[in-house]
Design an enzyme around this catalytic site. Structure first.
Site, short mmCIF file in Angstrom:
data_model
loop_
_atom_site.label_atom_id
_atom_site.label_comp_id
_atom_site.label_asym_id
_atom_site.label_seq_id
_atom_site.Cartn_x
_atom_site.Cartn_y
_atom_site.Cartn_z
N SER A 28 44.65 36.48 29.36
CA SER A 28 44.90 35.03 29.51
C SER A 28 44.10 34.21 28.52
CB SER A 28 44.50 34.57 30.90
OG SER A 28 45.32 35.12 31.87
N HIS A 59 51.03 34.35 28.43
CA HIS A 59 51.28 35.79 28.37
C HIS A 59 52.57 36.14 27.63
CE1 HIS A 59 48.05 37.58 30.72
NE2 HIS A 59 48.06 36.47 31.42
N HIS A 81 52.00 41.73 35.13
CA HIS A 81 51.04 41.90 36.23
C HIS A 81 51.75 42.36 37.50
CE1 HIS A 81 49.23 38.93 33.50
NE2 HIS A 81 48.07 39.43 33.87
N TYR A 83 51.38 41.02 40.31
CA TYR A 83 51.75 39.86 41.14
C TYR A 83 53.08 39.23 40.74
CZ TYR A 83 49.36 37.24 37.39
OH TYR A 83 48.95 36.74 36.18
N GLU A 84 53.67 39.70 39.65
CA GLU A 84 55.01 39.24 39.29
C GLU A 84 56.07 40.15 39.90
OE1 GLU A 84 55.34 37.84 35.02
OE2 GLU A 84 53.52 39.05 34.98
N ALA A 111 40.80 37.87 31.34
CA ALA A 111 40.00 36.77 31.89
C ALA A 111 39.61 37.21 33.30
CB ALA A 111 40.82 35.49 31.95
N MET A 203 42.91 40.52 37.77
CA MET A 203 44.21 41.02 38.23
C MET A 203 44.92 41.89 37.19
SD MET A 203 45.44 37.40 39.89
CE MET A 203 44.22 36.32 40.65
N SER A 204 44.16 42.51 36.30
CA SER A 204 44.82 43.27 35.23
C SER A 204 43.94 44.42 34.75
CB SER A 204 45.12 42.34 34.05
OG SER A 204 43.92 41.94 33.42
N ASN A 227 35.05 31.91 34.91
CA ASN A 227 34.66 31.04 36.05
C ASN A 227 33.81 31.84 37.03
OD1 ASN A 227 37.61 32.23 36.43
ND2 ASN A 227 36.64 32.12 38.45
N HIS A 239 43.92 27.60 37.04
CA HIS A 239 44.38 28.50 35.96
C HIS A 239 44.20 27.83 34.58
CE1 HIS A 239 46.47 31.82 34.10
NE2 HIS A 239 47.44 31.06 33.66
N1 HPA Z 1 39.59 35.93 40.24
C1 HPA Z 1 40.56 36.78 39.88
N2 HPA Z 1 41.11 36.78 38.68
C2 HPA Z 1 40.64 35.91 37.77
C3 HPA Z 1 39.62 34.99 38.07
C4 HPA Z 1 39.07 35.01 39.39
O1 HPA Z 1 38.16 34.23 39.74
N3 HPA Z 1 39.39 34.26 36.95
C5 HPA Z 1 40.22 34.74 35.99
N4 HPA Z 1 40.99 35.73 36.49
#
Ligand code: HPA
Length: 263
Positions: A28, A59, A81, A83-84, A111, A203-204, A227, A239
């Site tokens: 990301s 993406h 991903h 989640y898609e 990320a 998530m990847s 973050n 996001h």
């Molecule tokens: N959690 C999960 N996936 C992420 C995060 C997060 O805080 N930040 C960027 N991808």
């Protein structure tokens, strides 16, 4: 099930002549990395039968062929991903495609949220190991029982560590937890992840790393810590902030990879 449905015949001879030995997957907000490359050719995922195409902003799916310094690389800009709705095996299809192109090393980026409160947003974390908390695997159907002792190459890690120190680039190291998403974690989940030994969460990356090892590639992974995990600060997760932090940190990783490739 065949270990790899892709063969060199899936790609034009012009592409194969480039012989990229290093593959890179950009996470990301990290797509700007290709601005540092001398780009020779691009190949959209949708032109390769069997590659999933992500619809997540940041993406857009395309293979970019070219050089960094004198090194031939192929960059997968954009990834699919879980989640898609894709399976772990589908998510890892791009890695099998790059293996068929002939790469020997794979560098995965993402990320991620911070779990270890020694770390800071904007910093990079080299992945030393992972926790697969999704219950999914790209190897469902085979090959079975692939060793996972050293998924992230110790020798590559040392090379990147040495160059980061030399360049003064702050590079943390730790364990990445793969969660299915698509929602961010609750504060209780972030506390749980810390107890489990995670330093970052995302998530990847893990399906691609597992797949790459099963194909005999050397793997390195880098998390852009965009973050603090939920509950670690008063702020809510967004996001757009994740994408922005990724863009800002991309340059630092580009410098590190460039220096390490050229070594
Ligand atoms: N959690 C999960 N996936 C992420 C995060 C997060 O805080 N930040 C960027 N991808």
């Amino acid at each position: 099930m065949f270990p790899n449905e892709f063969t060199p015949h899936h790609f034009s001879s012009a592409l194969l002549e480039r012989q990229p030995k290093i593959g890179l997957v950009l996470g990301s907000g990290l797509g700007g990395f290709v601005d540092r490359m001398r780009v020779a050719e691009t190949l959209p995922y949708r032109d390769i039968h069997g590659l999933p195409v992500s619809r997540v902003p940041g993406h857009e799916g395309v293979f970019v062929f070219g050089t960094i310094g004198d090194i031939e690389v192929v960059v997968a800009q954009g990834r699919a991903h879980l989640y898609e709705g894709f399976s772990a095996r589908e998510v890892a299809a791009g890695v099998r495609a790059m293996a068929a192109m002939g790469i020997e090393k794979l560098i995965l980026t993402n990320a991620a949220g911070i779990v270890n409160d020694d770390f800071q947003p904007g910093q990079w974390m080299q992945i030393a190991d992972h926790l697969n908390l999704t219950g999914q695997s790209p190897l469902t159907g085979g090959p079975h029982f692939v060793d996972q002792t050293g998924v992230y190459s110790r020798s590559l890690r040392q090379i990147f560590r040495d160059h980061a120190d030399r360049l003064g680039i702050p590079l943390a190291e730790g364990v990445y937890a793969w969660v299915p998403g698509p929602q961010y974690e609750t504060p209780a989940e972030v506390r749980m992840l810390r107890v489990l030994g995670a330093d970052a969460v995302g998530m990847s990356t893990v399906p691609e790393a597992i797949q790459a090892r099963a194909l005999g590639l050397k793997v390195a992974g880098f998390s852009c810590l965009t973050n603090y995990g939920a509950g670690m600060t008063a702020e809510r997760l967004d996001h757009d902030d994740v994408l922005k932090a990724g863009r800002e940190a991309a340059d630092m990783l580009a410098r590190l990879l460039e220096a390490s490739f050229l070594a």
